[in-house]
Write an enzyme that holds these catalytic residues in place. Structure first.
Site, PDB file in Angstrom:
ATOM      1  N   ASP A 125      -8.378  -2.877 -24.000  1.00 16.03           N
ATOM      2  CA  ASP A 125      -8.025  -2.923 -22.570  1.00 16.03           C
ATOM      3  C   ASP A 125      -6.575  -3.396 -22.482  1.00 16.03           C
ATOM      4  OD1 ASP A 125      -7.888  -3.167 -19.835  1.00 16.03           O
ATOM      5  OD2 ASP A 125      -9.301  -4.827 -19.671  1.00 16.03           O
ATOM      6  N   CYS A 140      -5.138   0.986 -17.637  1.00 17.55           N
ATOM      7  CA  CYS A 140      -4.601   0.924 -16.265  1.00 17.55           C
ATOM      8  C   CYS A 140      -3.409   1.866 -16.123  1.00 17.55           C
ATOM      9  CB  CYS A 140      -4.223  -0.503 -15.910  1.00 17.55           C
ATOM     10  SG  CYS A 140      -3.073  -1.248 -17.055  1.00 17.55           S
ATOM     11  N   CYS A 190       0.851  -1.201   0.000  1.00 20.65           N
ATOM     12  CA  CYS A 190       0.000   0.000   0.000  1.00 20.65           C
ATOM     13  C   CYS A 190       0.887   1.252   0.000  1.00 20.65           C
ATOM     14  CB  CYS A 190      -0.884   0.031   1.234  1.00 20.65           C
ATOM     15  SG  CYS A 190      -1.947  -1.395   1.411  1.00 20.65           S
ATOM     16  N   GLU A 192      -6.567 -11.916 -28.104  1.00 19.85           N
ATOM     17  CA  GLU A 192      -5.698 -11.899 -26.923  1.00 19.85           C
ATOM     18  C   GLU A 192      -4.426 -12.673 -27.289  1.00 19.85           C
ATOM     19  OE1 GLU A 192      -5.382 -11.145 -23.465  1.00 19.85           O
ATOM     20  OE2 GLU A 192      -3.646 -12.467 -23.638  1.00 19.85           O
TER      21      GLU A 192
HETATM   22  N1  SAH Z   1      -9.792  -7.409 -20.692  1.00 20.09           N
HETATM   23  C1  SAH Z   1      -9.239  -8.418 -19.811  1.00 20.09           C
HETATM   24  C2  SAH Z   1      -7.704  -8.435 -19.758  1.00 20.09           C
HETATM   25  C3  SAH Z   1      -7.010  -7.131 -19.650  1.00 20.09           C
HETATM   26  S1  SAH Z   1      -5.302  -7.254 -19.222  1.00 20.09           S
HETATM   27  C4  SAH Z   1      -9.847  -8.291 -18.426  1.00 20.09           C
HETATM   28  O1  SAH Z   1     -10.440  -7.284 -18.066  1.00 20.09           O
HETATM   29  O2  SAH Z   1      -9.753  -9.257 -17.663  1.00 20.09           O
HETATM   30  C5  SAH Z   1      -4.498  -7.027 -20.767  1.00 20.09           C
HETATM   31  C6  SAH Z   1      -4.426  -8.286 -21.591  1.00 20.09           C
HETATM   32  O3  SAH Z   1      -3.758  -7.965 -22.822  1.00 20.09           O
HETATM   33  C7  SAH Z   1      -3.628  -9.431 -20.987  1.00 20.09           C
HETATM   34  O4  SAH Z   1      -4.455 -10.569 -20.968  1.00 20.09           O
HETATM   35  C8  SAH Z   1      -2.437  -9.623 -21.941  1.00 20.09           C
HETATM   36  O5  SAH Z   1      -2.050 -10.970 -22.085  1.00 20.09           O
HETATM   37  C9  SAH Z   1      -2.988  -9.093 -23.240  1.00 20.09           C
HETATM   38  N2  SAH Z   1      -2.037  -8.593 -24.252  1.00 20.09           N
HETATM   39  C10 SAH Z   1      -0.839  -7.996 -24.057  1.00 20.09           C
HETATM   40  N3  SAH Z   1      -0.312  -7.604 -25.235  1.00 20.09           N
HETATM   41  C11 SAH Z   1      -1.200  -7.952 -26.211  1.00 20.09           C
HETATM   42  C12 SAH Z   1      -1.221  -7.785 -27.627  1.00 20.09           C
HETATM   43  N4  SAH Z   1      -0.246  -7.192 -28.271  1.00 20.09           N
HETATM   44  N5  SAH Z   1      -2.301  -8.248 -28.297  1.00 20.09           N
HETATM   45  C13 SAH Z   1      -3.330  -8.854 -27.635  1.00 20.09           C
HETATM   46  N6  SAH Z   1      -3.344  -9.034 -26.293  1.00 20.09           N
HETATM   47  C14 SAH Z   1      -2.305  -8.595 -25.585  1.00 20.09           C
END
Ligand code: SAH
Length: 478
Positions: free
Chosen positions: A386, A413, A86, A338
Site C-alpha cells: 500500500d 492511491c 473539491c 513501515e
Molecule cells: N497501509 C496504511 C498506510 C498507507 S500510506 C493504511 O492504510 O493506513 C503509505 C505508508 O507508506 C505511509 O505510512 C508511509 O510512511 C509509508 N512509506 C513510504 N515509503 C516507504 C518505504 N520506502 N518503505 C516502507 N514504508 C514507506
C-alpha cells in the site's frame, strides 16, 4: 525552427471538449493541439480564452458555456466556500465515478499495457458528503476577527469557511468552536509574511465509530495564550472532545505540523474502530480520512488475499498497522513494515490493544527490510503493498519476483504508478486478475484501487485451456 501553433495567448475561441485530464481539466483540440481548461467537461461547447501556450499543449480559461454536459452541477457564489478542496465539485457524483473509472481503464491500458484484467465498476458512496474525519485549516485574520478555511487555489489567501461539505459535521463544529473561542480571547493568527503572531492551524480529528474528538492547536509560539480559559471553553462547548493537543511549529515553512507536541487536556490519543479492530490515533499518526470507504477498501484487500488461516503474510507500507491487523484475523502470521518509526510504535500498541499476537512489526524501508527477511528464510504466501503516490520502489518489486508469493494484493492511491508497477510484476510472472477502484475521496480527483495478482505458476485459470477473456474500456464521460 519554431513550430507555429494553431492558437496564441489571449485568443478567444469556441472550443469543443472531448476528454478530461487526470486532474479534472477539460481537453479541447484545435488542429490536434490540446488545450486544457479547468472546469470544462467532455461534451461541452464553450467560449474560452487562451492564457498560456507551450510546445505541446495550451491552457485556457472558461468564458461562456454554450452547451452543457448533463453531468454538470451549478454551484452558487454564496456556496462556493463550502467546496474547498473539491476539484470536481462541478460534476455530479455519477459523472465523477465515470471519470474515475475511465481514468483507471485508460491508464492501465496506456501505461500498464494490461489485457484480460477484470476492472470492476468503481465503488462509490451512498452519501458522498461529509465523509472526512479530519481537517487541518489555516488561520488568518480579517477585520479584527479570526478566519479559517482553505487556501484559494494557487494562492495563500484564506477563504473563511464555516461548513465544509466533505467534512463530518462534528469536525466542522470543532473547527468553528475553536475559531470562535480563540477569536474572543484575542489570540492573534500567525502571519506568514512577517512570521509573527501565534495560531497557524487548527486541526480536528474524529473517531466516527467511537464519537471521540481530538483538537490540535498549531502555534508558532511555545505557549498558547490564555491556555486555561481556552481549554475550559473548548471542553464545555465540545462534549465529545477527549484530547486537546498543542503542536509547536516555530519555522518559516509550509509544512503544517512541527516536531514538538504536548497534551493540554485529556488523553494523548483518541480511539476509532474499523470493523472490529480498534485503533489508537495520535495527533501525528497517519490514519485514513474516509472511515466508510476504508472499511470497503480493507474488506476488498482481505477478500483478494483469500486467506484460510495458514498463510504467512507481509504487509509492506503498513502505517499504524491498519491493514496488518485486519489481515491478522484470518492469517497464521502477519509481518508489517513501515518507514516511520513512530507509526510502527502505534502499530505495536494497536496490536496489543486488540489482543492480536500473530503480528510482528519492523521499522525501515520496505525495499531494505523485506529482502533481509527473505534472506533469513521468511517467505510470504501473500504480500500486500500500500505504497504512497510514487508507487513501489523497483528493487522491492524485484524482491517480490524472486520471493514469488502466490498472491500480491496491491492497494494504490495513484493509478499511474499502479499501472507501471503491475507491468513489472506481469513481466516477471504474475497476472493481474482483478482491479477494484474505490472512491475514497468524492469530489476530488483522487482514485484508490485494490488489485489482485496471482503468480502464473499457481493460477489454475491460466493453466487451463479456456481462452483468456478481455474486457473493453467502459463508458466514457460523454
Ligand atoms: N497501509 C496504511 C498506510 C498507507 S500510506 C493504511 O492504510 O493506513 C503509505 C505508508 O507508506 C505511509 O505510512 C508511509 O510512511 C509509508 N512509506 C513510504 N515509503 C516507504 C518505504 N520506502 N518503505 C516502507 N514504508 C514507506
Amino acid at each position: 525552427m519554431k513550430k507555429i501553433l494553431p492558437v496564441k495567448k489571449n485568443d478567444e475561441i469556441e472550443a469543443v471538449f472531448e476528454d478530461l485530464t487526470h486532474d479534472g481539466a477539460g481537453v479541447a483540440k484545435v488542429d490536434g493541439y490540446p488545450l486544457f481548461v479547468p472546469r470544462a467537461l467532455p461534451g461541452e461547447k464553450a467560449k474560452i480564452k487562451v492564457i498560456k501556450t507551450n510546445k505541446s499543449y495550451g491552457i485556457g480559461r472558461l468564458l461562456e458555456l454554450h452547451e452543457k454536459s448533463p453531468y454538470r452541477v451549478e454551484i452558487s457564489k454564496q456556496d462556493a466556500h463550502k467546496y474547498g478542496g473539491c476539484q470536481l465539485a462541478h460534476i455530479n457524483h455519477e459523472g465523477q465515478l465515470k471519470f474515475k473509472e475511465n481514468q483507471v481503464h485508460q491508464v492501465l491500458a496506456r501505461i500498464g499495457k494490461l489485457e484480460g484484467v477484470r476492472i470492476h465498476p468503481i465503488i462509490g458512496m451512498e452519501n458522498p458528503w461529509h465523509y472526512r474525519n479530519k481537517a487541518q485549516v489555516p488561520v488568518g485574520e480579517k477585520d479584527g476577527k479570526l478566519i479559517a478555511g482553505f487556501f484559494k487555489p494557487r494562492t495563500h489567501e484564506i477563504v473563511d469557511t464555516d461548513e465544509s461539505l466533505i467534512q463530518i459535521p462534528e469536525v466542522n463544529e470543532a473547527i468553528n468552536v475553536v475559531k470562535e473561542v480563540c477569536s474572543k480571547l484575542k489570540i492573534p493568527a500567525y502571519n506568514e509574511e512577517s512570521h509573527k503572531g501565534v495560531l497557524r492551524h487548527i486541526m480536528a480529528r474524529y473517531g466516527k465509530q467511537t464519537g471521540e474528538l481530538m483538537v490540535v492547536l498549531i502555534t508558532r509560539t511555545a505557549e498558547v495564550p490564555h491556555q486555561k480559559k481556552l481549554v475550559d471553553a473548548i471542553v464545555s462547548r465540545l462534549p465529545q472532545v477527549k484530547s486537546i493537543v498543542h503542536n509547536i511549529n516555530p519555522k518559516r515553512t509550509n509544512v503544517i505540523l512541527g516536531e514538538k507536541t504536548k497534551v493540554l487536556w485529556g488523553n494523548e490519543i483518541i480511539y476509532d474502530k474499523i470493523g472490529d479492530v480498534k485503533f489508537a490515533i495520535s495527533a501525528l499518526s497517519f490514519y485514513q480520512v474516509n472511515p466508510v470507504q476504508t472499511k470497503v477498501l480493507y474488506d476488498k484487500a482481505l477478500e483478494y488475499a483469500g486467506l484460510n488461516g495458514n498463510e504467512s503474510v507481509i504487509d509492506a507500507y503498513c502505517g499504524i498497522g491498519t491493514i496488518s491487523l485486519f489481515l491478522a484475523q484470518k492469517a497464521r502470521k502477519v509481518f508489517g513494515v513501515e518507514v516511520v518509526p513512530e507509526a510502527i510504535e502505534d502499530a505495536k500498541r494497536n496490536a496489543a490493544l486488540n489482543g492480536i499476537t500473530n503480528v510482528q512489526f519492523e521499522a525501515g524501508a520496505a525495499e531494505t527490510v523485506i529482502p533481509k527477511w527473505y534472506e533469513a528464510g521468511n517467505k510470504a504466501d501473500v504480500l500486500v503493498v500500500d505504497p504512497p503516490r510514487k508507487g513501489c520502489d523497483e528493487s522491492l518489486l524485484r524482491t517480490i519476483l524472486e520471493m514469488k508469493p502466490k498472491k500480491v494484493v496491491y492497494v494504490s492511491c495513484n493509478p499511474a504508478t499502479l499501472a507501471r508497477d503491475l507491468r513489472i510484476l506481469e513481466d516477471g510472472g504474475y497476472s493481474t486478475v482483478d482491479v477494484q477502484p474505490v472512491d475514497m475521496f468524492p469530489h476530488t480527483t483522487h482514485v484508490e484501487c485494490v488489485s489482485q495478482l496471482i503468480l502464473n505458476e499457481c493460477n489454475p485459470i491460466l493453466n487451463s485451456s479456456e481462452p483468456k477473456k478481455t474486457f473493453p474500456i467502459q463508458a466514457r464521460l460523454q
